[in-house]
Design a protein around this motif. Structure first.
Motif, PDB file in Angstrom:
ATOM      1  N   THR A   8       3.299   3.097 -11.118  1.00  0.00           N
ATOM      2  CA  THR A   8       2.743   4.261 -11.973  1.00  0.00           C
ATOM      3  C   THR A   8       2.580   5.324 -11.186  1.00  0.00           C
ATOM      4  O   THR A   8       1.834   5.450 -10.339  1.00  0.00           O
ATOM      5  CB  THR A   8       1.737   3.610 -13.032  1.00  0.00           C
ATOM      6  OG1 THR A   8       1.453   4.831 -13.910  1.00  0.00           O
ATOM      7  CG2 THR A   8       0.549   3.175 -12.560  1.00  0.00           C
ATOM      8  N   THR A   9       2.631   6.688 -11.920  1.00  0.00           N
ATOM      9  CA  THR A   9       2.039   7.605 -11.444  1.00  0.00           C
ATOM     10  C   THR A   9       0.871   8.131 -12.004  1.00  0.00           C
ATOM     11  O   THR A   9       0.244   9.394 -11.920  1.00  0.00           O
ATOM     12  CB  THR A   9       3.170   8.850 -11.389  1.00  0.00           C
ATOM     13  OG1 THR A   9       3.628   8.910 -12.752  1.00  0.00           O
ATOM     14  CG2 THR A   9       4.382   8.587 -10.303  1.00  0.00           C
ATOM     15  N   LEU A  49       3.362   6.578  -5.052  1.00  0.00           N
ATOM     16  CA  LEU A  49       2.577   5.827  -6.180  1.00  0.00           C
ATOM     17  C   LEU A  49       3.356   4.931  -7.046  1.00  0.00           C
ATOM     18  O   LEU A  49       2.777   3.959  -7.512  1.00  0.00           O
ATOM     19  CB  LEU A  49       2.221   7.068  -7.122  1.00  0.00           C
ATOM     20  CG  LEU A  49       0.956   7.680  -6.511  1.00  0.00           C
ATOM     21  CD1 LEU A  49       0.736   8.980  -7.608  1.00  0.00           C
ATOM     22  CD2 LEU A  49      -0.371   7.305  -6.123  1.00  0.00           C
ATOM     23  N   ASN A  50       4.587   5.338  -7.419  1.00  0.00           N
ATOM     24  CA  ASN A  50       5.306   4.158  -8.174  1.00  0.00           C
ATOM     25  C   ASN A  50       5.489   2.875  -7.217  1.00  0.00           C
ATOM     26  O   ASN A  50       5.769   1.956  -7.779  1.00  0.00           O
ATOM     27  CB  ASN A  50       6.898   5.034  -8.352  1.00  0.00           C
ATOM     28  CG  ASN A  50       6.761   5.675  -9.782  1.00  0.00           C
ATOM     29  OD1 ASN A  50       6.031   5.132 -10.750  1.00  0.00           O
ATOM     30  ND2 ASN A  50       7.685   6.550  -9.808  1.00  0.00           N
ATOM     31  N   ALA A  51       5.957   3.089  -5.918  1.00  0.00           N
ATOM     32  CA  ALA A  51       6.099   1.988  -5.037  1.00  0.00           C
ATOM     33  C   ALA A  51       4.876   1.273  -4.988  1.00  0.00           C
ATOM     34  O   ALA A  51       4.862  -0.218  -4.943  1.00  0.00           O
ATOM     35  CB  ALA A  51       6.537   2.393  -3.761  1.00  0.00           C
ATOM     36  N   ALA A  68       6.972   1.576  -0.164  1.00  0.00           N
ATOM     37  CA  ALA A  68       5.467   2.576  -0.222  1.00  0.00           C
ATOM     38  C   ALA A  68       5.536   3.485   1.012  1.00  0.00           C
ATOM     39  O   ALA A  68       5.519   4.732   0.750  1.00  0.00           O
ATOM     40  CB  ALA A  68       4.410   1.936  -0.699  1.00  0.00           C
ATOM     41  N   PHE A  69       5.705   2.670   2.189  1.00  0.00           N
ATOM     42  CA  PHE A  69       5.522   3.538   3.364  1.00  0.00           C
ATOM     43  C   PHE A  69       6.989   4.603   3.478  1.00  0.00           C
ATOM     44  O   PHE A  69       6.640   5.497   4.240  1.00  0.00           O
ATOM     45  CB  PHE A  69       5.414   2.577   4.448  1.00  0.00           C
ATOM     46  CG  PHE A  69       3.871   2.332   4.673  1.00  0.00           C
ATOM     47  CD1 PHE A  69       2.939   3.210   5.267  1.00  0.00           C
ATOM     48  CD2 PHE A  69       3.554   0.882   4.316  1.00  0.00           C
ATOM     49  CE1 PHE A  69       1.695   2.809   5.273  1.00  0.00           C
ATOM     50  CE2 PHE A  69       2.113   0.590   4.453  1.00  0.00           C
ATOM     51  CZ  PHE A  69       1.161   1.576   4.775  1.00  0.00           C
ATOM     52  N   LEU A 116       2.266   8.186   2.667  1.00  0.00           N
ATOM     53  CA  LEU A 116       1.335   6.990   2.662  1.00  0.00           C
ATOM     54  C   LEU A 116       0.977   6.698   4.230  1.00  0.00           C
ATOM     55  O   LEU A 116       1.793   6.466   5.041  1.00  0.00           O
ATOM     56  CB  LEU A 116       2.078   5.789   2.071  1.00  0.00           C
ATOM     57  CG  LEU A 116       1.265   4.574   1.936  1.00  0.00           C
ATOM     58  CD1 LEU A 116      -0.181   5.117   1.362  1.00  0.00           C
ATOM     59  CD2 LEU A 116       1.916   3.402   1.433  1.00  0.00           C
ATOM     60  N   THR A 117      -0.206   6.978   4.384  1.00  0.00           N
ATOM     61  CA  THR A 117      -0.672   6.700   5.976  1.00  0.00           C
ATOM     62  C   THR A 117      -1.274   5.147   5.820  1.00  0.00           C
ATOM     63  O   THR A 117      -1.207   4.637   6.897  1.00  0.00           O
ATOM     64  CB  THR A 117      -1.837   7.799   5.935  1.00  0.00           C
ATOM     65  OG1 THR A 117      -1.170   8.988   5.680  1.00  0.00           O
ATOM     66  CG2 THR A 117      -2.451   7.664   7.088  1.00  0.00           C
TER      67      THR A 117
END
Lengths: 159, 105
Positions: free
Chosen positions: A59-60, A53-55, A43-44, A107-108
């Motif tokens: 889902t998006t 979002l998928n990670a 995700a990062f 992604l923060t």
């Protein structure tokens, strides 16, 4: 079984001794990233919002919510330090993720909430350029989202 | 680490405890270049932060490189009392970690 997972197995056996951990990192068998198994690397590492979002949620499909308030400056003079505060009235918040759309890795931060934690988080983020701040809140199996545009006059990544 | 890297302030007000914390950490993104050598400065950032109240986890944070240098974090939870212990710990991508405790005031 691949060779990496065999190494992992050996590592798990020896992980009680902290010295083994140090040696393993030193020998390059394990990067420190692998030690932190819970950190959602994929995700990062994602390069755009949809991949992130998928990670994170697989889902998006997110629903816009007016119950998420993002407090951030309209114009940030210094992109290296952008104070943001997220407040929400949504009940049973499981996690809050903060994304900066135009950053190399959007992604923060991902906050995981305890059962009695209030829907409130405040921190400071870096923004490379003018971008949308996107906040996603997972609660009751649904993903709620809200966003806010922040103009950046000096970038945060150039130093 | 010899020097304390974490500062914590926790205050209870009307049954809600607000915790503010400052961690000193360079938070290198891995994208910045050393101007003299032209080499990239390797990424060095906090990946995980855990906040505990009397030993119970109240907030976990996974951070990426885009959190500002010397990160600030604030959150609230209900059910805290004066004198309770707040523990904050972090771990970065180089395997370093630190933790600190403070009492709720």
């Amino acid at each position: 079984m691949t060779s990496t997972s065999i190494k992992r197995r050996t590592f798990l056996k020896g992980s009680l001794a902290s010295s083994v951990l140090g040696v393993a990192i030193g020998a390059g068998v394990l990067t420190p990233r692998m030690v932190l198994a819970a950190w959602p690397k994929s995700a990062f590492d994602a390069k755009n919002v949809n991949d992130t979002l998928n990670a994170l949620y697989s889902t998006t499909n997110t629903s816009k919510s007016s119950d998420i308030k993002i407090k951030a400056p309209d114009i940030a003079e210094n992109g290296a330090v952008v104070p943001i505060t997220v407040t929400t009235g949504i009940k049973d918040v499981e996690s809050i993720s903060v994304l900066v759309e135009k950053n190399p890795q959007p992604l923060t931060a991902l906050f995981t909430m305890g059962s009695n934690t209030e829907g409130f988080v405040s921190t400071r983020v870096k923004m490379g350029k003018t971008s949308k701040l996107i906040v996603n809140i997972k609660a009751g199996g649904k993903v709620h989202t809200a966003s806010k545009e922040v103009k950046v006059t000096i970038g945060g990544c150039g130093g | 680490m010899a020097k304390k890297s974490i500062r914590i302030r926790a205050k209870v007000k009307k049954g809600v405890t607000e915790v503010k914390t400052l961690i000193s950490h360079p938070m290198e993104t891995g994208l910045r270049k050393n101007k003299k050598t032209g080499k990239k400065i390797p990424a060095h950032f906090i990946q995980e932060v855990t906040c505990e109240h009397n030993g119970k986890k109240v907030l976990g944070a996974d951070w990426g490189v885009a959190i500002s240098k010397n990160p600030y974090l604030s959150f609230k939870f209900s059910g805290g009392n004066k004198g309770d212990t707040i523990k904050i710990s972090w771990a970065d991508n180089k395997g370093k970690s630190d933790s600190a405790e403070a009492k709720v005031r």
